[in-house]
Enzyme design. Structure first.
Site, PDB file in Angstrom:
ATOM      1  N   SER A 169      -0.754   2.262   9.647  1.00 13.58           N
ATOM      2  CA  SER A 169       0.013   1.016   9.704  1.00 13.58           C
ATOM      3  C   SER A 169       1.471   1.332   9.413  1.00 13.58           C
ATOM      4  O   SER A 169       1.783   2.278   8.682  1.00 13.58           O
ATOM      5  CB  SER A 169      -0.526   0.040   8.655  1.00 13.58           C
ATOM      6  OG  SER A 169       0.432  -0.942   8.342  1.00 13.58           O
ATOM      7  N   SER A 170       2.362   0.505   9.955  1.00 16.27           N
ATOM      8  CA  SER A 170       3.791   0.748   9.739  1.00 16.27           C
ATOM      9  C   SER A 170       4.206   0.559   8.280  1.00 16.27           C
ATOM     10  O   SER A 170       5.294   0.980   7.887  1.00 16.27           O
ATOM     11  CB  SER A 170       4.620  -0.179  10.631  1.00 16.27           C
ATOM     12  OG  SER A 170       4.313  -1.528  10.374  1.00 16.27           O
ATOM     13  N   CYS A 171       3.336  -0.030   7.461  1.00 18.78           N
ATOM     14  CA  CYS A 171       3.695  -0.233   6.045  1.00 18.78           C
ATOM     15  C   CYS A 171       3.670   1.078   5.254  1.00 18.78           C
ATOM     16  O   CYS A 171       4.022   1.097   4.076  1.00 18.78           O
ATOM     17  CB  CYS A 171       2.777  -1.252   5.393  1.00 18.78           C
ATOM     18  SG  CYS A 171       1.094  -0.671   5.155  1.00 18.78           S
ATOM     19  N   TYR A 227      -2.523  -0.525  -0.070  1.00 18.50           N
ATOM     20  CA  TYR A 227      -2.965  -0.307   1.310  1.00 18.50           C
ATOM     21  C   TYR A 227      -2.193   0.853   1.934  1.00 18.50           C
ATOM     22  O   TYR A 227      -2.770   1.726   2.584  1.00 18.50           O
ATOM     23  CB  TYR A 227      -2.754  -1.592   2.119  1.00 18.50           C
ATOM     24  CG  TYR A 227      -3.153  -1.502   3.569  1.00 18.50           C
ATOM     25  CD1 TYR A 227      -4.495  -1.499   3.950  1.00 18.50           C
ATOM     26  CD2 TYR A 227      -2.187  -1.446   4.574  1.00 18.50           C
ATOM     27  CE1 TYR A 227      -4.858  -1.432   5.286  1.00 18.50           C
ATOM     28  CE2 TYR A 227      -2.550  -1.374   5.916  1.00 18.50           C
ATOM     29  CZ  TYR A 227      -3.880  -1.373   6.264  1.00 18.50           C
ATOM     30  OH  TYR A 227      -4.240  -1.303   7.586  1.00 18.50           O
ATOM     31  N   LYS A 247      -3.498   4.548   3.449  1.00 22.55           N
ATOM     32  CA  LYS A 247      -3.218   5.008   4.816  1.00 22.55           C
ATOM     33  C   LYS A 247      -2.462   6.345   4.812  1.00 22.55           C
ATOM     34  O   LYS A 247      -2.721   7.216   5.650  1.00 22.55           O
ATOM     35  CB  LYS A 247      -2.418   3.942   5.574  1.00 22.55           C
ATOM     36  CG  LYS A 247      -3.245   2.709   5.916  1.00 22.55           C
ATOM     37  CD  LYS A 247      -4.392   3.071   6.843  1.00 22.55           C
ATOM     38  CE  LYS A 247      -5.207   1.884   7.277  1.00 22.55           C
ATOM     39  NZ  LYS A 247      -6.337   2.266   8.152  1.00 22.55           N
ATOM     40  N   HIS A 289      -1.718 -12.233   9.109  1.00 20.52           N
ATOM     41  CA  HIS A 289      -0.353 -11.768   9.304  1.00 20.52           C
ATOM     42  C   HIS A 289       0.499 -12.887   9.899  1.00 20.52           C
ATOM     43  O   HIS A 289       0.001 -13.954  10.260  1.00 20.52           O
ATOM     44  CB  HIS A 289      -0.351 -10.517  10.194  1.00 20.52           C
ATOM     45  CG  HIS A 289      -0.948  -9.316   9.520  1.00 20.52           C
ATOM     46  ND1 HIS A 289      -2.216  -8.858   9.791  1.00 20.52           N
ATOM     47  CD2 HIS A 289      -0.452  -8.504   8.562  1.00 20.52           C
ATOM     48  CE1 HIS A 289      -2.471  -7.800   9.032  1.00 20.52           C
ATOM     49  NE2 HIS A 289      -1.421  -7.559   8.282  1.00 20.52           N
TER      50      HIS A 289
END
Length: 310
Positions: free
Chosen positions: A108-110, A137, A141, A180
């Site tokens: 994920s981009s987070c 999270y 990842k 989201h």
């Protein structure tokens, strides 16, 4: 991948996994394995070991994860860290044990630092502090990316990692407490139109900028990379441009046909100021997203506009 290869999609009922499943089925792959979470608990190492030993998949798309929006991530911090670590640890390790030809891990981009330069390049990983609200999270990842690289280094496994930007599409989550931003906006405007409301309230200032990719485009990119990318590290998957949350709300309002006013609730969190992916690595390999944001939202709206959320 050949069309007769045994392909396992972990998380096939989620937005990402279901998009990959649709893509492969459209391309006539006829040896796809799936399991629901009630059939196979990926957090259970014994169940995962038995599944891989019995089924022996050749290719694995690891799209299973515990996911949610800002509130869910911030509220269930232990669950998001523990469950995601367990899922990916079990699947990645058993892919090694059972000699899977190739595994793709979806992140994920987070994972990128909260204040990383924009657009986000792959090499910015671990160069700064994470956004606090979804740190557990993100850490899970990041561990998955590093685990794929470690198994590549130590055992020669062809495990690759891809980082999608914000996604939307079929099988999205529309629960206002843990969805989201885009599905939440779609639901709010659809309900407001159905009820004849005069206004819709959006969280935060509306100033943060986000990038959005339709899940069918993501699936196409994942299959492309499964066939063409065999390196350590990670590959960003995105559109390469972004939009402010307020402008996104205006676009959703227009597509839904809501006539009222948009109100910003500045008591709610904004999250990261901007998250735009640098997709030059993927573009240089020859892949670009096809679905514009307006076209993609219209497709989703046509699928869900008759939902009754009242």
């Amino acid at each position: 991948m050949n069309k007769t290869n045994k392909v396992y999609i972990a998380g096939h009922r989620g937005m990402v996994g279901s998009a990959i499943l649709r893509n492969l089925q459209a391309e006539s792959f006829d040896n796809i394995i799936t399991r629901t979470s009630s059939q196979l608990d990926l957090r259970d190492s014994a169940q995962v070991a038995e599944f891989f030993k019995t089924e022996k998949p050749e290719y694995v798309f690891l799209a299973a994860a515990k996911v949610g929006g800002i509130i869910a991530n911030n509220t269930y911090r232990a669950d998001f860290l523990y469950e995601n670590l367990m899922i990916q640890n079990n699947v990645i390790h058993q892919a090694y044990v059972n000699k899977v030809s190739k595994l793709m891990f979806l992140g994920s981009s987070c994972i990128y630092p909260k204040l990383a330069p924009q657009p986000l390049k792959e090499e910015y990983l671990l160069t700064g502090e994470l956004e606090p609200t979804n740190e557990p999270y993100a850490i899970a990842k990041i561990a998955g990316i590093k685990m794929c690289d470690a198994y590549r280094d130590q055992y020669g496994c062809n495990f690759v990692s891809v980082m999608p930007t914000n996604l939307y599409g079929p099988n999205d989550n529309y629960d206002l407490n843990n969805s989201h931003v885009l599905p939440a906006l779609l639901r709010k405007f659809i309900v407001a139109k159905q009820n004849g409301d005069e206004k819709v309230t959006i969280w935060g200032t509306g100033m943060p900028k986000r990038e959005f990719l339709h899940s069918d485009d993501l699936a196409e990119a994942c299959v492309f990379l499964m066939n063409n990318y065999n390196e350590p590290g990670l590959v960003n998957i995105g559109m390469g441009d972004d939009v402010s949350i307020l402008d996104l709300a205006k676009l959703v309002k227009e597509i839904v046909g809501f006539d009222g006013e948009i109100i910003t609730d500045t008591t709610k969190p904004d999250g990261t100021p901007r998250k735009l992916m640098d997709v030059s690595k993927l573009s240089n390999m020859g892949w670009k997203a096809k679905t514009s944001l307006e076209e993609g939202i219209q497709k989703v709206y046509d699928e869900i506009k008759y939902n009754d959320w009242n």
